[in-house]
Design an enzyme around this catalytic site. Structure first.
Site, PDB file in Angstrom:
ATOM      1  N   LYS A  22      43.785  10.887 -56.061  1.00 23.25           N
ATOM      2  CA  LYS A  22      42.757   9.912 -55.667  1.00 23.25           C
ATOM      3  C   LYS A  22      41.408  10.272 -56.293  1.00 23.25           C
ATOM      4  O   LYS A  22      40.731   9.450 -56.894  1.00 23.25           O
ATOM      5  CB  LYS A  22      42.590   9.873 -54.147  1.00 23.25           C
ATOM      6  CG  LYS A  22      41.322   9.132 -53.693  1.00 23.25           C
ATOM      7  CD  LYS A  22      41.123   9.170 -52.202  1.00 23.25           C
ATOM      8  CE  LYS A  22      40.509  10.397 -51.647  1.00 23.25           C
ATOM      9  NZ  LYS A  22      39.053  10.478 -51.722  1.00 23.25           N
ATOM     10  N   ASN A  23      41.029  11.548 -56.187  1.00 20.73           N
ATOM     11  CA  ASN A  23      39.686  11.953 -56.613  1.00 20.73           C
ATOM     12  C   ASN A  23      39.524  12.055 -58.123  1.00 20.73           C
ATOM     13  O   ASN A  23      38.420  12.229 -58.609  1.00 20.73           O
ATOM     14  CB  ASN A  23      39.294  13.252 -55.909  1.00 20.73           C
ATOM     15  CG  ASN A  23      39.019  12.989 -54.445  1.00 20.73           C
ATOM     16  OD1 ASN A  23      38.923  11.837 -54.011  1.00 20.73           O
ATOM     17  ND2 ASN A  23      38.912  14.047 -53.661  1.00 20.73           N
ATOM     18  N   ARG A  93      32.043   5.709 -50.775  1.00 28.37           N
ATOM     19  CA  ARG A  93      30.888   6.333 -51.413  1.00 28.37           C
ATOM     20  C   ARG A  93      31.092   6.528 -52.903  1.00 28.37           C
ATOM     21  O   ARG A  93      30.149   6.501 -53.696  1.00 28.37           O
ATOM     22  CB  ARG A  93      30.640   7.712 -50.820  1.00 28.37           C
ATOM     23  CG  ARG A  93      30.456   7.775 -49.341  1.00 28.37           C
ATOM     24  CD  ARG A  93      30.299   9.208 -48.939  1.00 28.37           C
ATOM     25  NE  ARG A  93      29.218   9.797 -49.690  1.00 28.37           N
ATOM     26  CZ  ARG A  93      27.941   9.615 -49.370  1.00 28.37           C
ATOM     27  NH1 ARG A  93      27.630   8.860 -48.345  1.00 28.37           N
ATOM     28  NH2 ARG A  93      26.985  10.143 -50.072  1.00 28.37           N
ATOM     29  N   CYS A 117      27.900   9.447 -43.502  1.00 26.70           N
ATOM     30  CA  CYS A 117      29.325   9.761 -43.636  1.00 26.70           C
ATOM     31  C   CYS A 117      29.738  10.681 -42.498  1.00 26.70           C
ATOM     32  O   CYS A 117      28.971  11.553 -42.095  1.00 26.70           O
ATOM     33  CB  CYS A 117      29.571  10.451 -44.981  1.00 26.70           C
ATOM     34  SG  CYS A 117      31.284  10.932 -45.215  1.00 26.70           S
ATOM     35  N   ARG A 122      25.362  13.465 -47.139  1.00 27.43           N
ATOM     36  CA  ARG A 122      25.852  13.499 -48.526  1.00 27.43           C
ATOM     37  C   ARG A 122      24.848  12.828 -49.452  1.00 27.43           C
ATOM     38  O   ARG A 122      25.097  11.744 -49.972  1.00 27.43           O
ATOM     39  CB  ARG A 122      27.225  12.843 -48.617  1.00 27.43           C
ATOM     40  CG  ARG A 122      28.274  13.546 -47.771  1.00 27.43           C
ATOM     41  CD  ARG A 122      29.627  12.894 -47.845  1.00 27.43           C
ATOM     42  NE  ARG A 122      30.270  13.092 -49.138  1.00 27.43           N
ATOM     43  CZ  ARG A 122      31.445  12.548 -49.460  1.00 27.43           C
ATOM     44  NH1 ARG A 122      32.072  11.762 -48.566  1.00 27.43           N
ATOM     45  NH2 ARG A 122      32.003  12.765 -50.622  1.00 27.43           N
ATOM     46  N   ASP A 308      38.405  20.026 -48.600  1.00 26.22           N
ATOM     47  CA  ASP A 308      39.289  18.915 -48.214  1.00 26.22           C
ATOM     48  C   ASP A 308      40.600  19.384 -47.595  1.00 26.22           C
ATOM     49  O   ASP A 308      41.426  18.559 -47.195  1.00 26.22           O
ATOM     50  CB  ASP A 308      39.567  18.022 -49.433  1.00 26.22           C
ATOM     51  CG  ASP A 308      38.305  17.336 -49.932  1.00 26.22           C
ATOM     52  OD1 ASP A 308      38.322  16.842 -51.072  1.00 26.22           O
ATOM     53  OD2 ASP A 308      37.299  17.317 -49.195  1.00 26.22           O
ATOM     54  N   ARG A 400      43.296   5.754 -46.656  1.00 25.39           N
ATOM     55  CA  ARG A 400      42.338   5.820 -47.759  1.00 25.39           C
ATOM     56  C   ARG A 400      42.779   6.813 -48.829  1.00 25.39           C
ATOM     57  O   ARG A 400      42.477   6.651 -50.005  1.00 25.39           O
ATOM     58  CB  ARG A 400      40.964   6.262 -47.248  1.00 25.39           C
ATOM     59  CG  ARG A 400      40.325   5.310 -46.256  1.00 25.39           C
ATOM     60  CD  ARG A 400      38.920   5.742 -45.981  1.00 25.39           C
ATOM     61  NE  ARG A 400      38.216   5.891 -47.261  1.00 25.39           N
ATOM     62  CZ  ARG A 400      36.928   6.196 -47.330  1.00 25.39           C
ATOM     63  NH1 ARG A 400      36.241   6.410 -46.233  1.00 25.39           N
ATOM     64  NH2 ARG A 400      36.331   6.304 -48.508  1.00 25.39           N
TER      65      ARG A 400
HETATM   66  C1  EPZ Z   1      33.892  15.027 -53.933  1.00 22.61           C
HETATM   67  O1  EPZ Z   1      32.820  14.385 -53.242  1.00 22.61           O
HETATM   68  C2  EPZ Z   1      35.179  14.528 -53.259  1.00 22.61           C
HETATM   69  N1  EPZ Z   1      35.245  13.083 -53.338  1.00 22.61           N
HETATM   70  C3  EPZ Z   1      35.195  14.947 -51.788  1.00 22.61           C
HETATM   71  O2  EPZ Z   1      36.475  14.597 -51.253  1.00 22.61           O
HETATM   72  C4  EPZ Z   1      35.065  16.451 -51.695  1.00 22.61           C
HETATM   73  O3  EPZ Z   1      34.961  16.823 -50.340  1.00 22.61           O
HETATM   74  C5  EPZ Z   1      33.802  16.917 -52.448  1.00 22.61           C
HETATM   75  O4  EPZ Z   1      33.821  16.454 -53.802  1.00 22.61           O
HETATM   76  C6  EPZ Z   1      33.675  18.427 -52.480  1.00 22.61           C
HETATM   77  O5  EPZ Z   1      34.789  19.000 -53.040  1.00 22.61           O
HETATM   78  C7  EPZ Z   1      35.674  12.501 -54.487  1.00 22.61           C
HETATM   79  O6  EPZ Z   1      35.949  13.144 -55.479  1.00 22.61           O
HETATM   80  C8  EPZ Z   1      35.800  11.021 -54.484  1.00 22.61           C
HETATM   81  P1  EPZ Z   1      29.818  16.849 -53.956  1.00 22.61           P
HETATM   82  P2  EPZ Z   1      31.319  14.460 -53.813  1.00 22.61           P
HETATM   83  O7  EPZ Z   1      28.780  16.020 -54.626  1.00 22.61           O
HETATM   84  O8  EPZ Z   1      31.340  14.518 -55.287  1.00 22.61           O
HETATM   85  C9  EPZ Z   1      25.816  18.231 -51.777  1.00 22.61           C
HETATM   86  C10 EPZ Z   1      38.042  13.591 -49.814  1.00 22.61           C
HETATM   87  O9  EPZ Z   1      38.381  13.991 -48.689  1.00 22.61           O
HETATM   88  N2  EPZ Z   1      25.129  17.296 -52.716  1.00 22.61           N
HETATM   89  O10 EPZ Z   1      30.545  17.827 -54.789  1.00 22.61           O
HETATM   90  O11 EPZ Z   1      30.561  13.375 -53.144  1.00 22.61           O
HETATM   91  C11 EPZ Z   1      26.709  17.476 -50.804  1.00 22.61           C
HETATM   92  O12 EPZ Z   1      26.008  16.985 -49.706  1.00 22.61           O
HETATM   93  C12 EPZ Z   1      36.548  13.606 -50.220  1.00 22.61           C
HETATM   94  O13 EPZ Z   1      38.844  13.208 -50.684  1.00 22.61           O
HETATM   95  C13 EPZ Z   1      23.752  17.278 -52.757  1.00 22.61           C
HETATM   96  O14 EPZ Z   1      23.082  18.006 -52.019  1.00 22.61           O
HETATM   97  O15 EPZ Z   1      30.860  15.876 -53.230  1.00 22.61           O
HETATM   98  C14 EPZ Z   1      27.737  18.536 -50.451  1.00 22.61           C
HETATM   99  O16 EPZ Z   1      27.235  19.342 -49.445  1.00 22.61           O
HETATM  100  C15 EPZ Z   1      35.639  13.851 -49.056  1.00 22.61           C
HETATM  101  N3  EPZ Z   1      23.158  16.408 -53.624  1.00 22.61           N
HETATM  102  C16 EPZ Z   1      27.879  19.329 -51.742  1.00 22.61           C
HETATM  103  O17 EPZ Z   1      26.709  19.060 -52.510  1.00 22.61           O
HETATM  104  C17 EPZ Z   1      23.881  15.586 -54.466  1.00 22.61           C
HETATM  105  O18 EPZ Z   1      23.305  14.807 -55.234  1.00 22.61           O
HETATM  106  C18 EPZ Z   1      29.108  18.964 -52.574  1.00 22.61           C
HETATM  107  O19 EPZ Z   1      29.153  17.564 -52.697  1.00 22.61           O
HETATM  108  C19 EPZ Z   1      25.279  15.651 -54.418  1.00 22.61           C
HETATM  109  C20 EPZ Z   1      25.886  16.512 -53.530  1.00 22.61           C
END
Ligand code: EPZ
Length: 421
Positions: A22-23, A93, A117, A122, A308, A400
């Site tokens: 999915k991701n 998202r 969320c 996020r 995850d 999802r």
């Molecule tokens: C991806 O989300 C995945 N989603 C998430 O999986 C997964 O939990 C996450 O990566 C972490 O591994 C998809 O790939 C569609 P991040 P993403 O930006 O990219 C902070 C699932 O269950 N951050 O790597 O949105 C953020 O708040 C989903 O399949 C900032 O501070 O996650 C978090 O604490 C849920 N500023 C950390 O970084 C930003 O601009 C990592 O988030 C972006 C992120």
């Protein structure tokens, strides 16, 4: 709204085929906005989130169809609309992934800012920081991100945040940089296999991305990208979920269509707990015939233990003979599943980003509420091992990210039934 009725006690046995990721699929579909001509995606899973992304792609002028073999065909026919509205983005998202490709290809993008969320705050500040570094002007208007630019210009960008790298942030900036003028260097890039798979698709289309899968990614901008056929990597989080299902039920499950190299941290943790994990050619076989041992875990960016799979691991650690400490370093508030596992007789104490799980002799079936995708997977694992019947409500959360999970679990001998309301 559907719910699952689960009767615990069966030991899962047999083979299960893991779906495409999915991701990886979500950002890769968005990347098709960069392409001239059609792209074809092999093994793109049939999930609610993928259907949401297809819906968004169609709103942005793409023609999308799925053929009899399940391959997704995508071709952008009309570039006149570059607005991803709130009504679409609030459902998923990852829609924010359209921002980089639209900006790079159409020099304009209007994408609703994702809202709250269940798993915690996020923000997307790193996405915007990266796109601004490539020369985009970005404003917030009525809850929408409005981004404009001439041809983007390559830049050196540090993309690290308070929790380390960002997966979709790296994807967004990497996609935008493929059509920029000159060289872009992303430091502290996310190393997730999904980022590397995206770079694979981009390079197959004629991009020049080097170092994807490492913290330093270098992109030489090109003039145009041409659509191609691409096979998606297997879903390592679905695989991890089934590996834990095998361990928690003391079963024996053969996982087909997996990438063991993407699962090292998961295999390591399962072996610590006492499960047996063996490679069998391209497949993995997970079995267990004993009570799980205690283990401490801290979630980290890849290749560390994935956030995850934190909830699913917690369900497993509910049945040890002692205390396990789970520290959530990516989403400190990602513990919605705790209250529901407590309803099943678990013994868990949450303190900030840490949960102390004290093992109990058994879990007891109960009606529970799914709150987000991975929390609902943990409740299913709890239900599979609990005494009696568990009802998991709001399974739309699980649809999802898991393709027909009840059929796959049923195929392994688990007692799970989907009931519509
Ligand atoms: C991806 O989300 C995945 N989603 C998430 O999986 C997964 O939990 C996450 O990566 C972490 O591994 C998809 O790939 C569609 P991040 P993403 O930006 O990219 C902070 C699932 O269950 N951050 O790597 O949105 C953020 O708040 C989903 O399949 C900032 O501070 O996650 C978090 O604490 C849920 N500023 C950390 O970084 C930003 O601009 C990592 O988030 C972006 C992120």
């Amino acid at each position: 709204m559907d719910k699952f009725i689960i009767t615990g006690g069966a030991r899962l046995k047999g083979s299960v085929r893991i779906s495409g990721s999915k991701n990886a699929t979500l950002p890769i579909l968005a990347a098709a906005l960069l392409a001239d001509g059609p792209s074809v995606f092999v093994d793109a899973p049939d999930l609610a989130d993928v259907r949401h992304m297809v819906d968004l792609m169609e709103q942005l002028g793409a023609r999308v169809s799925r053929d009899d073999e399940g391959r997704l065909h995508v071709e952008v026919a009309d570039e006149s609309n570059s607005h991803a509205p709130y009504d679409t983005v609030r459902k998923m998202r990852a829609s924010v992934c359209a921002l980089g490709p639209l900006l790079a290809k159409r020099k304009y993008a209007r994408v609703a800012m994702p809202g709250g969320c269940a798993i915690g705050s996020r923000p997307i500040d790193l996405h915007l920081r990266g796109l601004r570094a490539l020369g985009a002007e970005i404003e917030l208007e009525g809850g929408d991100i409005v981004a404009k630019a001439g041809r983007l210009k390559g830049a050196e960008i540090f993309l690290g945040g308070p929790f380390g790298s960002t997966v979709l942030g790296t994807a967004n900036v990497m996609m935008a940089a493929t059509l920029a003028e000159g060289r872009t260097v992303i430091e502290c890039a996310a190393c997730e296999p999904e980022v590397a798979d995206l770079a694979g698709y981009l390079n197959e289309m004629g991009a020049r991305v080097a170092g994807a899968g490492t913290p330093r990614v270098v992109i030489e901008g090109v003039e145009r990208l041409a659509g191609v056929c691409h096979r998606l990597i297997p879903d390592r989080i679905e695989a991890g979920t089934f590996m834990m299902a095998a361990a928690v039920t003391n079963g024996e499950v053969r996982l087909e269509n997996v990438r063991p190299d993407h699962l090292m941290a998961v295999v390591d943790k399962l072996r610590q707990i006492g499960a047996i994990v063996e490679s069998d050619g391209p497949a993995l076989v997970v079995s267990s015939s004993r009570h799980p041992a205690t283990a401490d875990v801290t979630t980290q960016p890849y290749p560390g233990f994935p956030t995850d799979l934190q909830a699913q691991l917690m369900a497993l650690l509910c049945l040890t003979d002692g205390n396990s400490v789970i520290t959530e370093k990516i989403y400190p508030d990602r513990f919605m599943h705790v209250a529901e596992l407590l309803r099943m007789g678990a013994n868990i104490r949450k303190e900030g980003p840490t949960a102390i799980v004290t093992g109990v002799k058994r879990l007891i079936g109960a009606p529970v509420m799914a709150s987000d995708l991975r929390a609902s997977a943990a409740l299913i694992l709890g239900g599979l091992v609990a005494h009696g019947t568990t009802t998991v409500n709001r399974v739309y959360h699980i649809d999802r990210g898991y393709e027909r999970i009840e059929r796959k679990i049923g195929g392994l001998g688990g007692h799970i039934e989907r009931v519509g309301e």
